[in-house]
Each structure stands twice: as C-alpha cells, then as structure tokens.
Motif scaffolding. Structure first.
Motif, PDB file in Angstrom:
ATOM      1  N   ASP A  13     104.357  -7.985  63.017  1.00  0.00           N
ATOM      2  CA  ASP A  13     103.805  -7.968  64.370  1.00  0.00           C
ATOM      3  C   ASP A  13     104.883  -7.648  65.389  1.00  0.00           C
ATOM      4  O   ASP A  13     105.985  -8.201  65.343  1.00  0.00           O
ATOM      5  CB  ASP A  13     103.179  -9.318  64.716  1.00  0.00           C
ATOM      6  N   THR A  19     102.810  -4.362  71.694  1.00  0.00           N
ATOM      7  CA  THR A  19     102.391  -2.961  71.742  1.00  0.00           C
ATOM      8  C   THR A  19     103.185  -2.165  72.765  1.00  0.00           C
ATOM      9  O   THR A  19     103.617  -1.042  72.499  1.00  0.00           O
ATOM     10  CB  THR A  19     100.901  -2.874  72.083  1.00  0.00           C
ATOM     11  N   SER A  41     109.374   4.600  71.313  1.00  0.00           N
ATOM     12  CA  SER A  41     108.795   3.532  70.508  1.00  0.00           C
ATOM     13  C   SER A  41     109.871   2.969  69.599  1.00  0.00           C
ATOM     14  O   SER A  41     110.721   3.709  69.093  1.00  0.00           O
ATOM     15  CB  SER A  41     107.632   4.058  69.663  1.00  0.00           C
ATOM     16  N   LEU A  74     110.395   0.728  66.176  1.00  0.00           N
ATOM     17  CA  LEU A  74     109.680   0.329  64.978  1.00  0.00           C
ATOM     18  C   LEU A  74     110.485  -0.683  64.187  1.00  0.00           C
ATOM     19  O   LEU A  74     111.654  -0.447  63.876  1.00  0.00           O
ATOM     20  CB  LEU A  74     109.411   1.548  64.083  1.00  0.00           C
ATOM     21  N   SER A 121     103.576  -1.716  63.845  1.00  0.00           N
ATOM     22  CA  SER A 121     102.900  -0.653  64.595  1.00  0.00           C
ATOM     23  C   SER A 121     103.773  -0.042  65.677  1.00  0.00           C
ATOM     24  O   SER A 121     103.413   0.983  66.242  1.00  0.00           O
ATOM     25  CB  SER A 121     101.621  -1.190  65.234  1.00  0.00           C
ATOM     26  N   GLN A 152     101.325   8.488  59.834  1.00  0.00           N
ATOM     27  CA  GLN A 152     101.400   7.746  61.089  1.00  0.00           C
ATOM     28  C   GLN A 152     100.142   8.029  61.900  1.00  0.00           C
ATOM     29  O   GLN A 152      99.838   9.177  62.220  1.00  0.00           O
ATOM     30  CB  GLN A 152     102.642   8.140  61.901  1.00  0.00           C
ATOM     31  N   GLY A 207      98.100   3.342  66.740  1.00  0.00           N
ATOM     32  CA  GLY A 207      97.746   1.942  66.606  1.00  0.00           C
ATOM     33  C   GLY A 207      98.006   1.343  65.238  1.00  0.00           C
ATOM     34  O   GLY A 207      97.944   0.120  65.068  1.00  0.00           O
ATOM     35  N   LEU A 208      98.311   2.180  64.254  1.00  0.00           N
ATOM     36  CA  LEU A 208      98.537   1.677  62.892  1.00  0.00           C
ATOM     37  C   LEU A 208      99.984   1.814  62.462  1.00  0.00           C
ATOM     38  O   LEU A 208     100.382   1.289  61.424  1.00  0.00           O
ATOM     39  CB  LEU A 208      97.634   2.411  61.903  1.00  0.00           C
ATOM     40  N   GLY A 209     100.756   2.552  63.182  1.00  0.00           N
ATOM     41  CA  GLY A 209     102.156   2.708  62.828  1.00  0.00           C
ATOM     42  C   GLY A 209     102.342   3.562  61.590  1.00  0.00           C
ATOM     43  O   GLY A 209     101.447   4.293  61.149  1.00  0.00           O
ATOM     44  N   ARG A 255     102.642   4.090  57.702  1.00  0.00           N
ATOM     45  CA  ARG A 255     102.193   3.452  56.471  1.00  0.00           C
ATOM     46  C   ARG A 255     102.681   4.268  55.275  1.00  0.00           C
ATOM     47  O   ARG A 255     102.509   5.490  55.260  1.00  0.00           O
ATOM     48  CB  ARG A 255     100.669   3.310  56.458  1.00  0.00           C
TER      49      ARG A 255
END
Lengths: 114, 114
Positions: free
Chosen positions: A5, A8, A85, A87, A106, B37, B40-42, B44
């Motif tokens: 988590d 945002t 962003s 990460l 995210s 990518q 909202g989900l980043g 994966r």
C-alpha cells in the motif's frame, strides 16, 4: 496474500521535504526497492533496503522496518523535476528456492509546485 | 551502451491474432522479467526467468507465454490476444542472486487489442 500500500497522490512545494510511505504484507521478504517513474517513461532505480534502518543517497533516503512491514522514501530539497510517480516494490523469495519475484505497489504520484 | 530494448514500441492489433513482443538486454543479466502496467493497478509481474531455460509465473500469467532460449532474449507471446490485454508492457533485467541488483527496464510497449 501479498499486498503493498502507498498513497495515491501527494503534493509538495519546491525546496521542501516530502516522505512517501509504503506498507507491505508479503511472505518470503527479501528486500525492498524504490523506483521513480516519470510519465510515459520506464521506471528507474532509486534505492534498496534489506536490513532495518536508513539508507541515504544524496537528496533521497529510504527507511525500512521489517517488523512493521513499513518503508518510506524521503526526498529533500525538492525540485520540479522530482514530479513523478514513486513505486515501492518488494522482492519475495520462495522457500528453499533462490527464485524470487517482485511485487509492486500502485505507486504514489508526486506533484512538486513552485 | 548498457540497455534493455523492446520491440515494437507501439502495436495495435485485433482479438485472436497471435503476436510476439521481443526483449533483449546486452548486460549479460541472468534475471529477466515482464510486467504490465495499468492505471490504478501499478506494475504487475507476468513471467520471470532466473536464467536460460528457467521461467516461472508472476502474478498475472494467464494469456501469456514466454521462453528463454538465450540469455539475452526473453520474448513475450500472446497466442490469442484479447481486449483485456490492452496495456503498457515493460521488460526488465538484472543480475542474478538476491543481492542489491536493481532491475533495468526497457522503454515499454504500448499494446492495444481491439
């Protein structure tokens, strides 16, 4: 399960300090990474923590507490180019296996204002 | 110059038409990985490979295949693409083992499946 988590979005002022938090729940924890990603570009490596404590790298520092499943990225003397962003990613190893995978949060979109 | 290359960078295709996205690295890295990518989900992880002929599933492998016949190449194959595979795809590589090795990302492939 595996879960990471991060907030945002965050906003900060040029020249200030900002802290971006990351909490995680994973099995087989084997290190935590922070990456920076500008819009439309690939992520680039910022920092790595595997032991508890603070790692400092110029204007960027990263902290890890494994017992709390918590990390933060600290950005000092913010510049406009830091708008990006950020990460958080956890490396998770399988039991008795050198194989590992990376699980990303995210991402936190940081806006630096003049 | 040390780099990860992906081709194509942009692709628009139709449902069911097989496609391959190539990934190549010139750093002699053991570990290679594919991510998608989505907003909202980043990021994966789809598949990863610890070394030649060794591949494993990430978190979202359904609908994808990979192979690692040579150390430098790690193609991603979509046998029958569907619209839910519309995404931004990144290939990445790093040295093997579980030390600090950060991942180097390719520039990304933006795929649209209609």
């Amino acid at each position: 399960g595996q879960n990471i988590d991060q907030p945002t979005e965050m906003t900060a002022t040029e020249g200030a300090i900002v802290q971006i938090n990351c909490t995680y729940q994973t099995s087989g924890f084997n290190g935590l990474f922070w990456y920076q990603q500008h819009a439309g570009e690939a992520p680039t490596f910022l920092s790595y923590n595997v032991l508890d404590g603070l790692e400092e790298k110029g204007r960027f520092s990263s902290f890890l507490s494994r017992s709390k499943g918590y990390s933060y990225l600290l950005l000092k003397e913010l510049q406009m180019k830091d708008s990006a962003s950020y990460l958080c990613a956890v490396r998770a190893s399988r039991f008795m296996d050198s194989s590992y995978k990376l699980i990303f949060g995210s991402g936190t979109r940081l806006l630096v204002r003049p | 110059e040390a780099q990860v290359t992906q081709n194509p960078r942009y692709l628009i295709t139709v449902t069911g038409k097989k496609l391959t996205v190539t990934c190549s690295q010139n750093m002699n890295h053991e570990y290679m990985s594919w991510y998608r990518q989505d907003p909202g989900l980043g990021l994966r992880q789809i598949y990863y490979s610890m070394n030649v002929e060794v591949t494993d599933k990430g978190d979202v492998p359904e609908g994808y295949k990979v192979s690692r016949k040579e150390k430098r190449n790690f193609p991603l194959i979509l046998e029958s693409p569907s619209p839910n595979q519309t995404s931004l795809y990144f290939c990445a590589s790093s040295s093997g083992g579980t030390d600090i090795y950060e991942q180097y990302f390719g520039p990304g492939t933006r795929l649209t499946v209609t």
